[in-house]
Enzyme design. Structure first.
Site, PDB file in Angstrom:
ATOM      1  N   LYS A  77      -4.204 -28.315 -48.546  1.00 41.70           N
ATOM      2  CA  LYS A  77      -3.732 -28.411 -49.922  1.00 41.70           C
ATOM      3  C   LYS A  77      -2.579 -27.432 -50.152  1.00 41.70           C
ATOM      4  O   LYS A  77      -2.535 -26.354 -49.554  1.00 41.70           O
ATOM      5  CB  LYS A  77      -4.859 -28.078 -50.902  1.00 41.70           C
ATOM      6  CG  LYS A  77      -5.979 -29.125 -50.947  1.00 41.70           C
ATOM      7  CD  LYS A  77      -6.969 -28.809 -52.064  1.00 41.70           C
ATOM      8  CE  LYS A  77      -8.161 -29.771 -52.053  1.00 41.70           C
ATOM      9  NZ  LYS A  77      -9.198 -29.353 -53.021  1.00 41.70           N
TER      10      LYS A  77
ATOM     11  N   ASP B 140      -0.078 -39.027 -64.233  1.00 40.28           N
ATOM     12  CA  ASP B 140      -0.498 -40.073 -65.167  1.00 40.28           C
ATOM     13  C   ASP B 140      -0.153 -39.607 -66.589  1.00 40.28           C
ATOM     14  O   ASP B 140      -0.751 -38.670 -67.117  1.00 40.28           O
ATOM     15  CB  ASP B 140      -2.004 -40.299 -65.002  1.00 40.28           C
ATOM     16  CG  ASP B 140      -2.547 -41.391 -65.901  1.00 40.28           C
ATOM     17  OD1 ASP B 140      -2.041 -41.538 -67.050  1.00 40.28           O
ATOM     18  OD2 ASP B 140      -3.489 -42.088 -65.488  1.00 40.28           O
TER      19      ASP B 140
ATOM     20  N   LYS C 136     -23.412 -19.058 -54.469  1.00 35.74           N
ATOM     21  CA  LYS C 136     -22.940 -20.247 -55.173  1.00 35.74           C
ATOM     22  C   LYS C 136     -22.710 -21.384 -54.195  1.00 35.74           C
ATOM     23  O   LYS C 136     -22.018 -21.215 -53.195  1.00 35.74           O
ATOM     24  CB  LYS C 136     -21.631 -19.911 -55.901  1.00 35.74           C
ATOM     25  CG  LYS C 136     -21.229 -20.887 -56.974  1.00 35.74           C
ATOM     26  CD  LYS C 136     -20.233 -21.930 -56.526  1.00 35.74           C
ATOM     27  CE  LYS C 136     -18.908 -21.406 -56.093  1.00 35.74           C
ATOM     28  NZ  LYS C 136     -18.035 -21.067 -57.191  1.00 35.74           N
TER      29      LYS C 136
END
Lengths: 320, 320
Positions: free
Chosen positions: A234, A167, A72
C-alpha cells in the site's frame, strides 16, 4: 473464575468513548511513552488467509506506568460484503499489567481502532501542522475520512473542509456529514491536486496501492498525514514527496519501513535520510518539529500496539 | 453486535471438556493437518515483561476445513504467587474461519492449553511408543505430570506408573493422585535414572534449564516425550540423548529449533541429522515411525497454534 471480567460490546463502547481532546491526550501519551524507554512492543503478528480472502493482525504493547495492556486482533475478510457483513472486525482483550489476569474483553469490531487511529491523526496535526489552518482536506470518503477530520478539528479548528474520493457521490456524502458534524463549510474537490493546493492540512485515508498524492502538489505551509498504508504494497504518496518534505515523521520507524509510505520510498531508492524521527520525539522535543510556518511536513501513521493499549486502558477508567 | 458471541468460563469448560480419546483424536487431526498443506501458522508472538516478571505468548493457526480458528494468549506472571494468585493464565478467542467474526471467548485461564498439551502427548505415545507398555514414568510432579499420564494411559493402558520429582512429597502426592485416577499401581522413584530404566514410556514435564535425562539412561524399547521445554534456555534432555535415539520427532521443526530440546543440541554442535521429521508425518506415514520393538524414540513437543485451533473448534461443537 477468581476475578471479574468486564465484557463490553460495540454498542456499549460507542456510547462510552467520544472522540474528544481527552482521547487525543491519551493517544499522545502513548507516543510519548514510545519515545521513552521501557515500552515493550513486539512486531505485529500477521496471518494472511488467501484461501478465504482474509487477514488477521495482532498488535500489543506494554507501557510502563499503565495498569493494563491490550492485545488487539483486527480481522479483514473481504468476501463478507457478499454476505451482507462488514469486512473489518476484531476485538481487544485487556490484561492487568501487574498480574496478567484478563480484565476485560472489548468486543468493539474495530471501533476502538478507528478511534485511536483518528486520535493519532490529531496528535500529528497538533505537533506538525501550521499553527493556523483555515482549510483542511481529506482524501478518501470512508469512516476514517470523517473521523480524521473531526479529530483534526479539535486541535486545528479550521473553517472549511475539502473532500476528494474516486466516487463523487461518496465524497459528497462525506462532505455533507462533515459539514453537519463540525458546523463548517464542506466542499467536494474535483481533483486531489486542487484539494492539496487549497489546504494547509491534508489527511490521506485510502487503501491505495498506487500513490495518489504527487510530490509537486506539496506547497509551503502544509502538513500531510498519511494514515492509509498499513501493509506492504500500500502507498498513498509518491516516494519523491517524502524527500520533498522538510520533515518526514514516522509513528514507529520499524513499522513504516515495512508497512508505511517509507517502504516504497526505500524500495524506489529515493529515501536517503536514514532513520526518520518518530512522532514521540517531536512531542517531547527530542527532535525538532515544524521550524517555520512555510515548512512542508509529513506524518506517516501505520498504527501501533501502544495506541491500542492506551485506548483500552482509558476505556477501563471511564464510567459505564 | 450483529451476531451472538459465546463466553465460556473456566468452570464451564472444566465440565464440558473431558480428557478422552475424542480429544486425542481432535489433536491428532491437527498434527495431520500440519503435515499437509494449507495450514497457516505464524511464528509465536512473545512479549517478555522483565519489569513485572511477566511473559505473554500468542499462538494461532488457520486449519483448512475447520469452521473456526483460535487465537490463544498465555500469560505467566511469576510474582503472582506472592499475591495468592496463579502464575499462569490466559484465554482463547475463537473466530469464524469464513467471516473472521468473533464466535467465542474461552476464559479458560490455560485449562484448554493444559488439555491439548496432554492430548498431544497421547498422540506421540500412540504413534511412537512400543506397542506394549507395562510401566510408564513421569518426570515432574505438577498438573501436566498428572494429565500426561492420564492421556498416555488412554492409548497405552500401562499397569504401573512411576513418578520422580525433586520434591519427594510432591512426587508422592502425584503418584497417589494417579493411582486414584487410573486405578493402577503408582510408585515414587528415588532416582530419575531408575524411573527411565524401568519404563517403556517416559514423559518429562518440567521447566528445567539444566538437562535431567541423560543419554546413557536410554535403553531399547523406550519412548520419551519431552514436553517441558517451550522457551529458549529450557531443556530436559542432554543433547547427546537426541542423537542416541533411533528416531527424534518434532511437533514443529521451526519451533523445536528455537524453543525445544533440539535448540540445545544444535547449539552444542551435537545434532547432525538435519531437519527432523514432524509428528504429523509419522501419523500420515510420510515418514517412518518406530521400526522395531527395540527402537528408542523421542518426541519433542513445544505446543502449536494448530492444537489451540483444534481444541477450540472442538469445544464449540460440544454440548454445553
Amino acid at each position: 473464575m477468581a476475578h471479574d471480567i468486564r465484557i463490553l460490546t460495540e454498542a456499549e463502547l460507542l456510547n462510552m468513548v467520544p472522540l474528544d481532546l481527552a482521547l487525543v491526550d491519551v493517544v499522545e501519551a502513548a507516543f510519548v511513552a514510545l519515545a521513552g524507554g521501557g515500552v515493550i512492543m513486539p512486531p505485529i503478528l500477521s496471518m494472511d488467509l488467501a484461501a478465504v480472502h482474509g487477514e488477521v493482525d495482532v498488535k500489543t504493547a506494554y507501557i510502563p506506568g499503565l495498569d493494563s495492556f491490550a492485545l488487539k486482533v483486527s480481522t479483514g475478510f473481504f468476501d463478507n460484503a457478499k454476505r451482507g457483513l462488514p469486512s473489518l472486525g476484531g476485538l481487544m482483550t485487556v490484561f492487568s499489567a501487574t498480574t496478567g489476569q484478563v480484565q476485560a474483553v472489548l468486543l468493539d469490531n474495530g471501533f476502538l481502532t478507528d478511534m485511536r487511529t483518528a486520535a493519532a491523526g490529531a496528535v500529528a496535526a497538533r505537533h506538525l501542522a501550521p499553527a493556523k489552518v483555515t482549510t483542511a482536506g481529506v482524501i478518501g470518503t470512508g469512516l476514517q475520512a470523517r473521523l480524521q477530520m473531526r479529530a483534526a478539528h479539535l486541535v486545528r479548528p479550521f473553517e472549511r473542509v475539502l473532500v476528494w474520493g474516486r466516487d463523487m457521490e461518496k465524497a459528497a456524502l462525506c462532505a455533507s456529514d462533515l459539514a453537519d458534524a463540525l458546523g463548517i463549510e464542506a466542499e467536494v474537490a474535483s481533483d486531489p491536486a486542487i484539494l492539496v493546493k487549497r489546504s494547509q492540512l491534508v489527511v490521506t485515508t485510502t487503501p491505495a496501492r498506487e500513490p495518489i498524492l504527487q510530490a509537486d502538489w506539496l506547497h509551503p505551509e502544509l502538513h500531510v498525514t498519511a494514515m492509509g498504508s498499513d501493509a506492504p504494497g500500500k502507498c498513498e504518496l509518491v516516494p519523491a514527496a517524502l524527500m520533498r518534505a522538510d520533515l518526514y515523521v514516522a509513528d514507529r520507524v520499524s513499522q513504516v519501513e515495512r508497512l508505511g509510505e517509507l517502504r516504497a520510498a526505500i524500495e524506489a531508492g529515493v529515501w536517503t535520510r536514514g532513520a526518520p524521527p518518530e512522532l514521540g520525539a517531536i512531542i517531547t522535543g527530542a527532535h525538532h518539529g515544524r521550524q517555520k510556518q512555510s515548512d512542508i511536513t509529513i506524518a506517516d501513521l501505520t498504527g501501533t500496539g501502544a495506541q491500542d493499549t492506551a485506548i483500552a486502558t482509558h476505556v477501563l477508567g471511564l464510567p459505564c
